[in-house]
Design a protein around this motif. Sequence first.
Motif, PDB file in Angstrom:
ATOM      1  N   GLU A   1      39.216  53.318  -4.112  1.00  0.00           N
ATOM      2  CA  GLU A   1      40.048  52.602  -4.569  1.00  0.00           C
ATOM      3  C   GLU A   1      40.192  51.246  -4.107  1.00  0.00           C
ATOM      4  OE1 GLU A   1      43.664  55.132  -6.805  1.00  0.00           O
ATOM      5  OE2 GLU A   1      43.283  55.534  -4.547  1.00  0.00           O
ATOM      6  N   CYS A   2      39.986  50.254  -4.792  1.00  0.00           N
ATOM      7  CA  CYS A   2      39.835  49.092  -4.493  1.00  0.00           C
ATOM      8  C   CYS A   2      40.988  48.052  -5.201  1.00  0.00           C
ATOM      9  CB  CYS A   2      38.645  48.234  -4.471  1.00  0.00           C
ATOM     10  SG  CYS A   2      37.374  49.162  -3.641  1.00  0.00           S
ATOM     11  N   ILE A   3      41.261  46.813  -4.553  1.00  0.00           N
ATOM     12  CA  ILE A   3      42.155  45.798  -5.243  1.00  0.00           C
ATOM     13  C   ILE A   3      41.468  44.475  -4.989  1.00  0.00           C
ATOM     14  CG2 ILE A   3      44.197  44.645  -5.214  1.00  0.00           C
ATOM     15  CD1 ILE A   3      45.829  46.784  -5.113  1.00  0.00           C
ATOM     16  N   THR A   4      41.195  43.756  -5.941  1.00  0.00           N
ATOM     17  CA  THR A   4      40.292  42.708  -5.662  1.00  0.00           C
ATOM     18  C   THR A   4      40.354  41.468  -6.709  1.00  0.00           C
ATOM     19  OG1 THR A   4      37.980  41.846  -5.548  1.00  0.00           O
ATOM     20  CG2 THR A   4      38.326  43.349  -6.860  1.00  0.00           C
ATOM     21  N   ASN A   5      40.469  40.326  -6.188  1.00  0.00           N
ATOM     22  CA  ASN A   5      40.246  39.196  -7.389  1.00  0.00           C
ATOM     23  C   ASN A   5      38.918  38.694  -7.593  1.00  0.00           C
ATOM     24  OD1 ASN A   5      39.526  38.132  -4.863  1.00  0.00           O
ATOM     25  ND2 ASN A   5      41.067  36.768  -4.859  1.00  0.00           N
ATOM     26  N   ASN A   6      37.862  39.325  -7.356  1.00  0.00           N
ATOM     27  CA  ASN A   6      36.622  39.159  -7.357  1.00  0.00           C
ATOM     28  C   ASN A   6      35.693  40.574  -7.596  1.00  0.00           C
ATOM     29  OD1 ASN A   6      33.567  38.453  -7.571  1.00  0.00           O
ATOM     30  ND2 ASN A   6      34.199  36.695  -6.148  1.00  0.00           N
ATOM     31  N   ALA A   7      35.476  41.135  -8.914  1.00  0.00           N
ATOM     32  CA  ALA A   7      35.275  42.480  -8.960  1.00  0.00           C
ATOM     33  C   ALA A   7      33.394  42.508  -8.695  1.00  0.00           C
ATOM     34  CB  ALA A   7      35.340  42.871 -10.474  1.00  0.00           C
ATOM     35  N   ASN A   8      32.855  41.280  -8.985  1.00  0.00           N
ATOM     36  CA  ASN A   8      31.313  41.340  -8.499  1.00  0.00           C
ATOM     37  C   ASN A   8      31.111  41.275  -7.097  1.00  0.00           C
ATOM     38  OD1 ASN A   8      30.598  41.052 -11.173  1.00  0.00           O
ATOM     39  ND2 ASN A   8      30.951  38.771 -11.244  1.00  0.00           N
ATOM     40  N   ARG A   9      31.997  40.682  -6.366  1.00  0.00           N
ATOM     41  CA  ARG A   9      31.871  40.749  -4.958  1.00  0.00           C
ATOM     42  C   ARG A   9      32.065  42.238  -4.465  1.00  0.00           C
ATOM     43  NH1 ARG A   9      36.714  37.937  -2.735  1.00  0.00           N
ATOM     44  NH2 ARG A   9      37.838  39.979  -3.227  1.00  0.00           N
ATOM     45  N   THR A  10      33.196  42.839  -4.949  1.00  0.00           N
ATOM     46  CA  THR A  10      33.552  43.936  -4.353  1.00  0.00           C
ATOM     47  C   THR A  10      32.558  45.095  -4.938  1.00  0.00           C
ATOM     48  OG1 THR A  10      35.859  43.470  -4.744  1.00  0.00           O
ATOM     49  CG2 THR A  10      35.469  45.885  -4.429  1.00  0.00           C
ATOM     50  N   ILE A  11      32.305  45.077  -5.774  1.00  0.00           N
ATOM     51  CA  ILE A  11      31.076  46.256  -6.359  1.00  0.00           C
ATOM     52  C   ILE A  11      30.063  46.022  -5.551  1.00  0.00           C
ATOM     53  CG2 ILE A  11      30.082  45.075  -8.479  1.00  0.00           C
ATOM     54  CD1 ILE A  11      29.917  47.639  -9.715  1.00  0.00           C
ATOM     55  N   HIS A  12      29.450  44.769  -5.380  1.00  0.00           N
ATOM     56  CA  HIS A  12      28.377  44.359  -4.370  1.00  0.00           C
ATOM     57  C   HIS A  12      28.602  44.888  -3.152  1.00  0.00           C
ATOM     58  CE1 HIS A  12      24.865  42.382  -2.589  1.00  0.00           C
ATOM     59  NE2 HIS A  12      25.915  41.914  -1.737  1.00  0.00           N
ATOM     60  N   ASN A  13      29.595  44.820  -2.579  1.00  0.00           N
ATOM     61  CA  ASN A  13      29.773  45.358  -1.063  1.00  0.00           C
ATOM     62  C   ASN A  13      29.853  46.935  -1.017  1.00  0.00           C
ATOM     63  OD1 ASN A  13      30.015  42.628  -0.117  1.00  0.00           O
ATOM     64  ND2 ASN A  13      32.356  42.694  -0.327  1.00  0.00           N
ATOM     65  N   VAL A  14      30.490  47.299  -2.053  1.00  0.00           N
ATOM     66  CA  VAL A  14      30.643  48.877  -2.145  1.00  0.00           C
ATOM     67  C   VAL A  14      29.254  49.513  -2.192  1.00  0.00           C
ATOM     68  CG1 VAL A  14      31.381  50.873  -3.568  1.00  0.00           C
ATOM     69  CG2 VAL A  14      32.951  48.984  -2.983  1.00  0.00           C
ATOM     70  N   ARG A  15      28.376  48.829  -3.192  1.00  0.00           N
ATOM     71  CA  ARG A  15      27.035  49.401  -3.154  1.00  0.00           C
ATOM     72  C   ARG A  15      26.160  49.191  -2.115  1.00  0.00           C
ATOM     73  NH1 ARG A  15      26.062  47.383  -9.445  1.00  0.00           N
ATOM     74  NH2 ARG A  15      26.569  49.137 -10.624  1.00  0.00           N
ATOM     75  N   GLU A  16      26.393  48.049  -1.512  1.00  0.00           N
ATOM     76  CA  GLU A  16      25.642  48.045  -0.149  1.00  0.00           C
ATOM     77  C   GLU A  16      25.983  48.809   0.841  1.00  0.00           C
ATOM     78  OE1 GLU A  16      24.271  43.693   2.023  1.00  0.00           O
ATOM     79  OE2 GLU A  16      26.587  44.248   2.222  1.00  0.00           O
ATOM     80  N   VAL A  17      27.054  49.340   0.937  1.00  0.00           N
ATOM     81  CA  VAL A  17      27.337  50.238   2.008  1.00  0.00           C
ATOM     82  C   VAL A  17      26.971  51.824   1.507  1.00  0.00           C
ATOM     83  CG1 VAL A  17      29.360  51.589   2.960  1.00  0.00           C
ATOM     84  CG2 VAL A  17      29.595  49.272   2.828  1.00  0.00           C
ATOM     85  N   LEU A  18      27.167  51.860   0.205  1.00  0.00           N
ATOM     86  CA  LEU A  18      26.505  53.251  -0.128  1.00  0.00           C
ATOM     87  C   LEU A  18      25.115  53.527   0.056  1.00  0.00           C
ATOM     88  CD1 LEU A  18      28.492  53.848  -3.434  1.00  0.00           C
ATOM     89  CD2 LEU A  18      29.055  54.936  -1.322  1.00  0.00           C
ATOM     90  N   THR A  19      24.333  52.414  -0.335  1.00  0.00           N
ATOM     91  CA  THR A  19      22.883  52.460  -0.140  1.00  0.00           C
ATOM     92  C   THR A  19      22.691  52.530   1.451  1.00  0.00           C
ATOM     93  OG1 THR A  19      22.716  51.039  -2.132  1.00  0.00           O
ATOM     94  CG2 THR A  19      20.801  51.091  -0.468  1.00  0.00           C
ATOM     95  N   LYS A  20      23.358  51.746   2.102  1.00  0.00           N
ATOM     96  CA  LYS A  20      22.937  52.076   3.554  1.00  0.00           C
ATOM     97  C   LYS A  20      23.167  53.338   4.187  1.00  0.00           C
ATOM     98  CE  LYS A  20      25.181  50.783   7.993  1.00  0.00           C
ATOM     99  NZ  LYS A  20      26.346  49.736   8.798  1.00  0.00           N
ATOM    100  N   HIS A  21      23.990  54.062   3.513  1.00  0.00           N
ATOM    101  CA  HIS A  21      24.105  55.402   3.779  1.00  0.00           C
ATOM    102  C   HIS A  21      23.424  56.557   2.975  1.00  0.00           C
ATOM    103  CE1 HIS A  21      27.145  54.578   7.190  1.00  0.00           C
ATOM    104  NE2 HIS A  21      27.213  53.679   6.438  1.00  0.00           N
ATOM    105  N   SER A  22      22.524  56.098   2.189  1.00  0.00           N
ATOM    106  CA  SER A  22      21.858  57.035   1.277  1.00  0.00           C
ATOM    107  C   SER A  22      22.656  57.723   0.344  1.00  0.00           C
ATOM    108  CB  SER A  22      21.089  58.011   1.985  1.00  0.00           C
ATOM    109  OG  SER A  22      19.830  57.567   2.878  1.00  0.00           O
ATOM    110  N   ALA A  23      23.832  56.843  -0.051  1.00  0.00           N
ATOM    111  CA  ALA A  23      24.771  57.604  -1.081  1.00  0.00           C
ATOM    112  C   ALA A  23      24.314  56.523  -2.304  1.00  0.00           C
ATOM    113  CB  ALA A  23      26.108  57.487  -0.807  1.00  0.00           C
ATOM    114  N   HIS A  24      25.043  57.078  -3.594  1.00  0.00           N
ATOM    115  CA  HIS A  24      24.835  56.294  -4.929  1.00  0.00           C
ATOM    116  C   HIS A  24      26.123  56.509  -5.848  1.00  0.00           C
ATOM    117  CE1 HIS A  24      23.104  60.160  -5.817  1.00  0.00           C
ATOM    118  NE2 HIS A  24      23.437  59.948  -7.022  1.00  0.00           N
TER     119      HIS A  24
END
Length: 280
Positions: A126-149
């Motif tokens: 769950e996130c709260i953001t004023n920049n959805a593109n930034r947030t989803i990029h950061n979330v995907r980056e962390v997931l990819t780093k840990h072999s999650a998707h």
Amino acid sequence: MHIASLRSSFRISPFVARRCLFTQPPTQAGHNKWSKIKDKKAAHDAQKSVLYARMNNEIIVAAKKGGSADPEKNVLLANALKKAKEQGVPKENIAKSLARCIGGERSGERFTYEALAFNSVGIIIECITNNANRTIHNVREVLTKHSAHMTPVNYLFHRHGCVTVSLEQGLDFDSPTVSKFIDLASEQGAIDFEEARTSSEEHQQYLFYCPPQQLASFEEALSNFGSGIEVESAEIAYIPSDRTQGLESEVEQQVKELVQDLEEIDDTLRVWTTLDFTST
């Protein structure tokens, strides 16, 4: 349904039966002293992680409900901060939670992301953001780093209102006072309850679940009970239908590190998983 029968169903509920104890068979690595110390430390670290995440959420919820990120103007927030300090939450964790509160006051839209780790552990962020593109990029980056998707995992959870209560020291769970409290909860629409994974002999905690739309009235009714039982927090929670168990300890540790990295994202409010870290 009669109150007596509902209360009886609580006693045999799968949530209640699933206590915070987990037994693992002895490993082949021997029974040396270091191995025992390592296991105890891992369990302790996992317990702290659950506590810190819960307190972070309580601080943010208190700021929103009280209408201010200033504890001098918000009694709910002041109480949440006091509780966090009493339970040993580090100053830097508290400061970060407050920073998120201040950010939330400025602007933000709520987003929920779903992911799967190691083909078996469901994750909801769950996130709260004023920049959805930034947030989803950061979330995907962390997931990819840990072999999650990212993938739909909502079906692995139930969305319930969740009220956390604590018993005053010395109050026994089987006492008439607790029995009356359970009756009150059932009358107010409780679905189920279970012992909190952060519960201990010194600080007994229980989670009472209700339909999400009834959370406000449910919390108010339980808060007015008094008599040695205190409502600590209330939130809309994602409760696993079945907690993921039986993973190797290394995989559990990797999931724990994934959750910690997700929580480090500034826009993250809460991370829910189907993995019970107390099994480590």
